[in-house]
Design an enzyme around this catalytic site. Structure first.
Site, PDB file in Angstrom:
ATOM      1  N   GLU A 278       0.833  -1.205   0.000  1.00  0.00           N
ATOM      2  CA  GLU A 278       0.000   0.000   0.000  1.00  0.00           C
ATOM      3  C   GLU A 278       0.870   1.259   0.000  1.00  0.00           C
ATOM      4  O   GLU A 278       0.447   2.313  -0.455  1.00  0.00           O
ATOM      5  CB  GLU A 278      -0.905  -0.013   1.245  1.00  0.00           C
ATOM      6  N   HIS A 299       5.939 -27.444  -0.946  1.00  0.00           N
ATOM      7  CA  HIS A 299       5.209 -28.548  -1.587  1.00  0.00           C
ATOM      8  C   HIS A 299       4.107 -28.023  -2.495  1.00  0.00           C
ATOM      9  O   HIS A 299       3.243 -28.762  -2.923  1.00  0.00           O
ATOM     10  CB  HIS A 299       4.645 -29.478  -0.507  1.00  0.00           C
ATOM     11  N   LYS A 414     -14.344   1.352  -3.515  1.00  0.00           N
ATOM     12  CA  LYS A 414     -15.367   1.847  -2.588  1.00  0.00           C
ATOM     13  C   LYS A 414     -16.408   2.664  -3.342  1.00  0.00           C
ATOM     14  O   LYS A 414     -17.613   2.505  -3.133  1.00  0.00           O
ATOM     15  CB  LYS A 414     -14.729   2.729  -1.499  1.00  0.00           C
TER      16      LYS A 414
HETATM   17  O1  PA5 Z   1      -3.467   1.714   5.932  1.00  0.00           O
HETATM   18  C1  PA5 Z   1      -4.570   2.220   5.875  1.00  0.00           C
HETATM   19  O2  PA5 Z   1      -4.728   3.444   6.016  1.00  0.00           O
HETATM   20  C2  PA5 Z   1      -5.808   1.383   5.618  1.00  0.00           C
HETATM   21  O3  PA5 Z   1      -5.508   0.032   5.523  1.00  0.00           O
HETATM   22  C3  PA5 Z   1      -6.805   1.573   6.750  1.00  0.00           C
HETATM   23  O4  PA5 Z   1      -6.205   1.227   7.961  1.00  0.00           O
HETATM   24  C4  PA5 Z   1      -8.063   0.738   6.527  1.00  0.00           C
HETATM   25  O5  PA5 Z   1      -8.666   1.086   5.317  1.00  0.00           O
HETATM   26  C5  PA5 Z   1      -9.060   0.948   7.670  1.00  0.00           C
HETATM   27  O6  PA5 Z   1      -9.392   2.286   7.795  1.00  0.00           O
HETATM   28  P1  PA5 Z   1     -10.114   2.851   9.083  1.00  0.00           P
HETATM   29  O7  PA5 Z   1      -9.211   2.687  10.241  1.00  0.00           O
HETATM   30  O8  PA5 Z   1     -10.382   4.296   8.771  1.00  0.00           O
HETATM   31  O9  PA5 Z   1     -11.387   2.064   9.261  1.00  0.00           O
END
Ligand code: PA5
Length: 425
Positions: A278, A299, A414
């Site tokens: 990410e 395996h 989303k």
């Molecule tokens: O790294 C990130 O920012 C995301 O993975 C968020 O943690 C994830 O989308 C969850 O978001 P939130 O804590 O606002 O529910």
């Protein structure tokens, strides 16, 4: 604490030749001047963390110890992976400590959530909902259903003790709901993004509820901050790893396989995948983070790694001392022909599997291998390792000219999903 060995990495350039670049980027990290610098709060968090809140977390873990037969952690992405990685790494997959930790709010699967609800019946449950934005649909939907179960089971009054929300300090739907219902709240700092938040209340509270010694975790985190505060590539192993990734990608490797030899590290690999994937996967750039648990996956995936398309290199995360060990027992009849291993420890066998595989993949298969070795799977190591991977990630992303702290791409699904769900604008 952490040893990094690039000698099996087939690097065609020296790591040291990047010293000037690393010096420049290191200044940006410590002075918080690089892209996304609003989210560099993790950089000095080992010293600047909220001490008062930390003590509240320790005290709550202590207070709820006997009630936390099942701890349900409701969150997704950065609000879930770190806690799970930590608890599994430190306690193993079947700890015998009177606590069971279940994760929810990380899927829309109806079967999964229904089975979680069935599993909770008759057990003493603590529910920790974690969401920085407070609006993440997977988490909000699961929380609504879990909250209904909790209120029906324990009544609203007792839920004030059993439900805890970790969210923004002032804003958001979850904060408003928690205040209205009188739940205890803990804070996700504004300047720390989800995937860098495991050592804020996001990860520390589930860890404390599960009986992890979070003071020792933070001591390891601080030690890494002190030891890795240098740009010197002779000393900073995290930066050596960051540079090695860039050299290997320049050599044409676009996939990194994170390999462990311990099943209890599978979630650590998931956390690592989020952190690297990410942070780096933007603007058509980045290395695809993948993972495998050996020898299990030797395996299955082993065939591809050995003889398939040469797209990947491996980063092998090894543990010097296992948490538990045992020796191979004698069988006087030797009916399974395993007596040649009598008296050997299982961990010794695991280490030979690692050595044999390293040679098979690196030498015979021509697959570069980077090796990260940690001393054990305990609290201090976990804390240290978090900081190690954070600064490695920041460095490796800045070397690509990528902002390591945003994730614009995750909004696309989303938007489409909200349209299909008929969510009001
Ligand atoms: O790294 C990130 O920012 C995301 O993975 C968020 O943690 C994830 O989308 C969850 O978001 P939130 O804590 O606002 O529910």
């Amino acid at each position: 604490m952490i040893k990094f060995d690039e000698t099996h990495g087939h690097l065609q350039k020296s790591i040291e030749s990047y010293q000037e670049t690393v010096n420049r980027i290191h200044e940006q990290i410590v002075n918080k001047t690089g892209a996304g610098n609003d989210y560099l709060g993790w950089q000095d968090w080992p010293v600047n963390y909220d001490k008062e809140e930390f003590e509240r977390i320790v005290a709550l873990g202590e207070k709820l110890k006997d009630k936390a037969e099942v701890i349900v952690v409701c969150g997704i992405g950065g609000s879930y992976l770190g806690a799970r990685a930590a608890i599994e790494m430190i306690q193993g997959l079947y700890p015998d400590n009177g606590h069971e930790v279940i994760f929810a709010g990380n899927t829309f699967s109806s079967t999964y959530l229904k089975q979680v609800l069935n599993h909770l019946k008759g057990k003493s449950v603590i529910l920790n909902v974690i969401s920085k934005s407070g609006t993440t649909t997977e988490t909000a939907l699961a929380f609504r259903i879990l909250r209904e179960y909790m209120e029906e089971t324990y009544g609203k009054e007792e839920c004030r003790e059993r439900i805890i929300a970790t969210t923004d300090k002032a804003r958001g739907t979850l904060k408003a709901l928690a205040d209205k219902e009188g739940y205890q709240t803990f804070v996700i700092p504004d300047d720390i993004g989800g995937r860098y938040s495991v050592l804020t209340a996001v990860g520390l509270l589930p860890m404390a509820l599960a009986g992890v010694d979070i003071r020792t975790v933070m001591a390891g985190f601080l030690k890494a901050y002190e030891e890795l505060g240098t740009a010197d590539l002779q000393k900073n192993t995290a930066y050596r790893y960051a540079v090695s990734r860039r050299i290997l990608q320049d050599q044409g490797y676009n996939v990194e396989m994170f390999v462990t030899y311990e099943p209890q590290l599978a979630m650590l690999a998931e956390w690592w995948k989020q952190l690297l994937g990410e942070s780096e996967g933007k603007e058509g750039k980045g290395i695809l983070p993948d993972s495998a648990t050996f020898s299990t996956d030797l395996h299955s995936l082993g065939q591809f790694i050995q003889e398939g398309n040469k797209v990947l290199y491996e980063t092998v995360f090894t543990v010097k001392e296992p948490t538990l060990d045992m020796t191979v027992p004698n069988d006087p009849e030797n009916s399974d022909n395993m007596n040649y291993l009598v008296g050997k420890s299982l961990d010794w066998v695991n280490k030979q599997a690692f050595r044999g595989t390293l040679e098979a993949h690196e030498v015979t298969g021509n697959v570069p291998n980077l090796i990260i070795e940690v001393p054990d799977m305990k609290e201090y190591t976990f804390g240290y390792m978090c900081y190690w991977f954070f600064i490695a990630t920041a460095m490796t992303c800045y070397m690509l000219d990528i902002n390591p702290f945003n994730q614009p791409g995750v909004e696309v699904y989303k938007k489409n999903m909200f349209k299909l769900l008929g969510k009001p604008e």
